[in-house]
Design a protein around this motif. Structure first.
Motif, PDB file in Angstrom:
ATOM      1  N   PRO A   1       0.846  -1.200   0.000  1.00 37.00           N
ATOM      2  CA  PRO A   1       0.000   0.000   0.000  1.00 37.00           C
ATOM      3  C   PRO A   1       0.881   1.249   0.000  1.00 37.00           C
ATOM      4  O   PRO A   1       2.076   1.174   0.307  1.00 37.00           O
ATOM      5  CB  PRO A   1      -0.722  -0.118   1.349  1.00 37.00           C
ATOM      6  N   SER A   2       0.294   2.370  -0.346  1.00 35.62           N
ATOM      7  CA  SER A   2       0.964   3.632  -0.039  1.00 35.62           C
ATOM      8  C   SER A   2       0.603   3.980   1.401  1.00 35.62           C
ATOM      9  O   SER A   2      -0.377   3.482   1.949  1.00 35.62           O
ATOM     10  CB  SER A   2       0.500   4.742  -0.982  1.00 35.62           C
ATOM     11  N   ILE A   3       1.413   4.803   2.025  1.00 39.78           N
ATOM     12  CA  ILE A   3       1.119   5.267   3.385  1.00 39.78           C
ATOM     13  C   ILE A   3       1.101   6.792   3.354  1.00 39.78           C
ATOM     14  O   ILE A   3       2.133   7.389   3.038  1.00 39.78           O
ATOM     15  CB  ILE A   3       2.183   4.785   4.382  1.00 39.78           C
ATOM     16  N   PRO A   4      -0.020   7.437   3.654  1.00 35.46           N
ATOM     17  CA  PRO A   4      -1.313   6.868   3.988  1.00 35.46           C
ATOM     18  C   PRO A   4      -1.961   6.209   2.771  1.00 35.46           C
ATOM     19  O   PRO A   4      -1.516   6.408   1.639  1.00 35.46           O
ATOM     20  CB  PRO A   4      -2.126   8.084   4.437  1.00 35.46           C
ATOM     21  N   ALA A   5      -3.032   5.431   3.046  1.00 32.38           N
ATOM     22  CA  ALA A   5      -3.762   4.789   1.954  1.00 32.38           C
ATOM     23  C   ALA A   5      -4.532   5.845   1.161  1.00 32.38           C
ATOM     24  O   ALA A   5      -5.093   6.768   1.744  1.00 32.38           O
ATOM     25  CB  ALA A   5      -4.731   3.763   2.525  1.00 32.38           C
ATOM     26  N   VAL A   6      -4.513   5.692  -0.146  1.00 30.35           N
ATOM     27  CA  VAL A   6      -5.087   6.726  -1.029  1.00 30.35           C
ATOM     28  C   VAL A   6      -5.941   6.078  -2.113  1.00 30.35           C
ATOM     29  O   VAL A   6      -5.589   5.036  -2.661  1.00 30.35           O
ATOM     30  CB  VAL A   6      -3.951   7.560  -1.669  1.00 30.35           C
ATOM     31  N   LEU A   7      -7.075   6.733  -2.381  1.00 33.39           N
ATOM     32  CA  LEU A   7      -7.944   6.350  -3.491  1.00 33.39           C
ATOM     33  C   LEU A   7      -7.844   7.432  -4.561  1.00 33.39           C
ATOM     34  O   LEU A   7      -7.995   8.619  -4.262  1.00 33.39           O
ATOM     35  CB  LEU A   7      -9.396   6.235  -3.000  1.00 33.39           C
ATOM     36  N   GLY A   8      -7.578   7.023  -5.793  1.00 31.54           N
ATOM     37  CA  GLY A   8      -7.478   7.979  -6.892  1.00 31.54           C
ATOM     38  C   GLY A   8      -8.594   7.780  -7.894  1.00 31.54           C
ATOM     39  O   GLY A   8      -8.923   6.643  -8.248  1.00 31.54           O
TER      40      GLY A   8
ATOM     41  N   THR B   1     -15.388   9.609 -23.038  1.00 30.97           N
ATOM     42  CA  THR B   1     -14.982   9.936 -21.671  1.00 30.97           C
ATOM     43  C   THR B   1     -14.825   8.624 -20.910  1.00 30.97           C
ATOM     44  O   THR B   1     -15.728   7.788 -20.905  1.00 30.97           O
ATOM     45  CB  THR B   1     -16.020  10.826 -20.971  1.00 30.97           C
ATOM     46  N   LEU B   2     -13.668   8.475 -20.313  1.00 31.14           N
ATOM     47  CA  LEU B   2     -13.323   7.266 -19.564  1.00 31.14           C
ATOM     48  C   LEU B   2     -13.125   7.653 -18.105  1.00 31.14           C
ATOM     49  O   LEU B   2     -12.476   8.655 -17.813  1.00 31.14           O
ATOM     50  CB  LEU B   2     -12.021   6.676 -20.126  1.00 31.14           C
ATOM     51  N   ALA B   3     -13.700   6.865 -17.201  1.00 30.57           N
ATOM     52  CA  ALA B   3     -13.485   7.105 -15.761  1.00 30.57           C
ATOM     53  C   ALA B   3     -12.972   5.833 -15.125  1.00 30.57           C
ATOM     54  O   ALA B   3     -13.408   4.731 -15.487  1.00 30.57           O
ATOM     55  CB  ALA B   3     -14.780   7.544 -15.094  1.00 30.57           C
ATOM     56  N   TYR B   4     -12.027   5.977 -14.207  1.00 29.18           N
ATOM     57  CA  TYR B   4     -11.584   4.805 -13.440  1.00 29.18           C
ATOM     58  C   TYR B   4     -11.104   5.235 -12.070  1.00 29.18           C
ATOM     59  O   TYR B   4     -10.755   6.401 -11.846  1.00 29.18           O
ATOM     60  CB  TYR B   4     -10.506   4.018 -14.191  1.00 29.18           C
ATOM     61  N   GLN B   5     -11.147   4.270 -11.151  1.00 34.54           N
ATOM     62  CA  GLN B   5     -10.660   4.545  -9.799  1.00 34.54           C
ATOM     63  C   GLN B   5      -9.717   3.439  -9.359  1.00 34.54           C
ATOM     64  O   GLN B   5      -9.806   2.300  -9.834  1.00 34.54           O
ATOM     65  CB  GLN B   5     -11.811   4.674  -8.807  1.00 34.54           C
ATOM     66  N   GLY B   6      -8.804   3.785  -8.468  1.00 37.00           N
ATOM     67  CA  GLY B   6      -7.851   2.788  -8.010  1.00 37.00           C
ATOM     68  C   GLY B   6      -7.247   3.141  -6.665  1.00 37.00           C
ATOM     69  O   GLY B   6      -7.297   4.290  -6.214  1.00 37.00           O
ATOM     70  N   ILE B   7      -6.686   2.125  -6.042  1.00 42.26           N
ATOM     71  CA  ILE B   7      -6.041   2.285  -4.734  1.00 42.26           C
ATOM     72  C   ILE B   7      -4.547   2.490  -4.960  1.00 42.26           C
ATOM     73  O   ILE B   7      -3.901   1.702  -5.668  1.00 42.26           O
ATOM     74  CB  ILE B   7      -6.259   1.036  -3.860  1.00 42.26           C
TER      75      ILE B   7
END
Lengths: 255, 372
Positions: A60-67, A82-88
């Motif tokens: 993980p990254s520290i702190p945990a991040v949602l993009g 248009t493209l959308a995506y999310q990730g940790i």
């Protein structure tokens, strides 16, 4: 030497959903899309959830991040999309990336392109992007219902090197040469302008967005940039089943 | 050339009380030995929330312990963070002066502004203001030390007239430094008459123009303190062993360990785009380009001090020629090396390398210390 105890994801590889179609590793050309707008917003999220949802191949990254990313192209071989995506946010070895937990696009051709070229498990949805005088807005709608409604507000211009946004490359779960793997989105960005704003989230349906456990907490910042986007051949993959300390990125094998 | 030690106090998981205590005690043992061997200074960072990478949240307390267990080695804040959400400048002036008494005038005061989202976000600091708050802190702290009573109406800090106590032992005050990670900060140091504590580990030759420009600009400086501290210190790594190959192998291991820990943090520039955080810092200097992940690690920069005494004499000679006044070494990462190896490395370095860079009088002192 003293043996280290490392922090990495706890998720079993078998529980990671792979893209509906396997990766096509054969394309070698770069596709350049002009004047693509990229809305990129980061939130902190609970570390316990990040550890639970990241596979063992990733730290993980520290702190945990949602993009969350919303990408709008006016011109492309597939027309406007248009493209959308999310990730940790995560690391393989010591490199920053985002483990993708959901991707959406309303243009079927574009969706197929990003699935077979970059391993994104793109689902059909109505995805919109709009920049106005006081905000930049992105939305994902499924069956007429908004599952993501995101803006950045109180925007300020970024100048010089500050305008070069450091996107963490997405890692998408797919099949490469028949084996489950995480593939790195391979893109280059020629920045034309960038602004930064305060994130404002008015709809976020975690389950509909791909993972009921993954929810944003504290907002960090958002940016909106206009770039010439270079979509390049995939180069790197991460073995989904190898624990992070023994894994890392390696070059995609082409037949 | 002067030599020092630099501590992040990195700590392996699991974070047990015993493990944490061992990290602190091992570091203090190294510092006691370094003091006996004639090292010039020990520096301690200030970091918060950086799991594994640095548990040095209270450098003033660590440096106080170090000072009370040593006689001569100077104790440096490397650095005190000049961000209002984290500290008042009053507290820095008080702490540094207090330690100056407890160390009998051995304080070096380094300043900086943090470069991670972990820290600035954790304290809910105003990221866009940190350069300006650092500047204001640097200008008021020396006055708090030198003026009997001090008052200030500023942009980021104000206070009515008070006598800030204690005043430091060193007259007029401890030397002032700036941590330099982003290229260009060395010029900020020079313009203010402050020492440059350069934390971007790299090739010797890449630092030559930075040091040269620093020397030129500091001639025309407007010092924020009562005197000009025209010095350049380079943060570096050290592992000295008779077997050059083994020393370099240990060096690779230390860098890989450091890189892993650094990679877990989120630099400001990765999370919060801002015009005052445009460059990658120390952490990324050891991190491969994200666009080249096949390269699992960068080859160690040629300026790192991993090697046999003969090899280190050559490397340090190049740093000396480049214009560096100090090299301050990290010698451990997450307790990767057994303590004995670290201590042996310090002893060998003091015996075989340090005398080559000392004056005749200093050489005699070092020789006596090593023999003792």
């Amino acid at each position: 030497m003293n043996a280290p105890v490392l922090l990495y994801g706890n998720r079993a590889p078998s529980t990671v959903t792979l893209a509906a179609e396997p990766l096509d590793v054969s394309p070698q050309e770069t596709l350049v899309l002009p004047d693509v707008a990229i809305l990129y917003v980061l939130f902190e999220m609970p570390m316990t959830v990040a550890l639970e949802r990241l596979p063992v191949a990733l730290h993980p990254s520290i702190p945990a991040v949602l993009g969350i990313t919303v990408m709008h192209a006016k011109e492309s071989p597939f027309g406007e999309f248009t493209l959308a995506y999310q990730g940790i946010a995560c690391r393989t070895g010591i490199k920053p990336r985002h483990f993708i937990t959901g991707a959406f696009c309303g243009n079927a051709q574009a969706a197929h392109y990003f699935t077979v070229r970059y391993g994104l498990d793109v689902r059909a949805a109505e995805v919109s992007y709009l920049e106005t005088y006081d905000r930049v807005h992105g939305e994902v709608r499924v069956d007429g219902r908004s599952i993501l409604d995101l803006s950045i507000v109180e925007c300020l211009p970024l100048v010089g090197n500050g305008a070069l946004i450091k996107y963490s490359p997405p890692l998408a779960a797919t099949r490469v040469n028949g084996e489950p793997a995480l593939v790195q989105f391979e893109a280059g960005y020629d920045f034309k302008r960038s602004i930064r704003g305060r994130p404002q989230l008015t709809a976020f349906d975690a389950a509909a967005l791909g993972d009921a456990a993954v929810k944003p907490a504290t907002p960090i910042a958002g940016s909106n940039s206009v770039v010439d986007l270079h979509l390049m051949p995939v180069r790197f993959q991460v073995d989904l089943t190898t624990p992070a300390e023994a894994g890392g990125a390696k070059k995609v094998t082409r037949p | 050339m002067k030599f020092g030690l630099f501590y992040e106090l990195s700590t392996p998981r699991p974070f047990t009380a015993a493990q944490q205590t061992a990290v602190f005690e091992n570091a203090l043992e190294q510092i006691r030995l370094a003091d006996q061997l004639g090292f010039h200074s020990v520096w301690c960072v200030e970091h918060h929330f950086l799991e594994e990478y640095s548990h040095a949240s209270c450098p003033d307390m660590f440096l106080t312990a170090a000072a009370r267990e040593t006689k001569n080695i100077r104790v440096g804040f490397g650095i005190g963070t000049c961000v209002p959400a984290m500290h008042s400048p009053i507290r820095w002036a008080e702490k540094a002066a207090f330690l100056d008494h407890l160390s009998n005038g051995r304080v070096e005061f380094g300043t900086g502004r943090s470069s991670t989202w972990n820290e600035l976000g954790g304290f809910n600091a105003k990221v866009d203001d940190t350069k300006r708050t650092w500047d204001e802190f640097c200008r008021v702290i020396p006055k708090m030390w030198t003026e009997e009573r001090f008052s200030h109406e500023g942009t980021y800090f104000s206070m009515p007239e008070r006598c800030i106590l204690p005043k430091p032992v060193q007259d007029p005050h401890p030397p002032l430094w700036v941590a330099v990670t982003a290229p260009g900060t060395e010029f900020d140091a020079a313009d203010r008459g402050m020492g440059a504590l350069i934390l971007s580990i790299s090739e010797v030759e890449r630092n030559v123009p930075r040091i040269r420009e620093y020397r030129e600009r500091i001639k025309r400086c407007k010092p924020v303190g009562a005197f000009v501290n025209d010095q350049v210190a380079i943060a570096n790594w050290l592992h000295c062993h008779p077997d050059d190959k083994l020393a370099k192998q240990r060096g690779d291991e230390l860098i890989a360990t450091f890189g892993y820990m650094a990679g877990q943090t989120i630099e400001v520039s990765e999370a919060y785009p801002a015009n005052n955080y445009t460059a990658i810092g120390l952490l990324s200097s050891l991190r491969p380009d994200p666009n080249a992940p096949g390269d699992t690690k960068k080859p160690p920069a040629s300026g790192l001090c991993f090697g046999s005494p003969e090899a280190l004499i050559e490397t340090i000679g190049r740093w000396e020629a480049a214009g560096a006044d100090h090299l301050v070494f990290m010698v451990q990462a997450r307790e990767h090396l057994p303590q004995k190896e670290v201590l042996d490395s310090l002893r060998l370095f003091a015996k075989e390398v340090m005398p080559h860079f000392a004056t005749d009088a200093r050489q005699a002192q070092l020789s006596a210390a090593v023999n003792a």
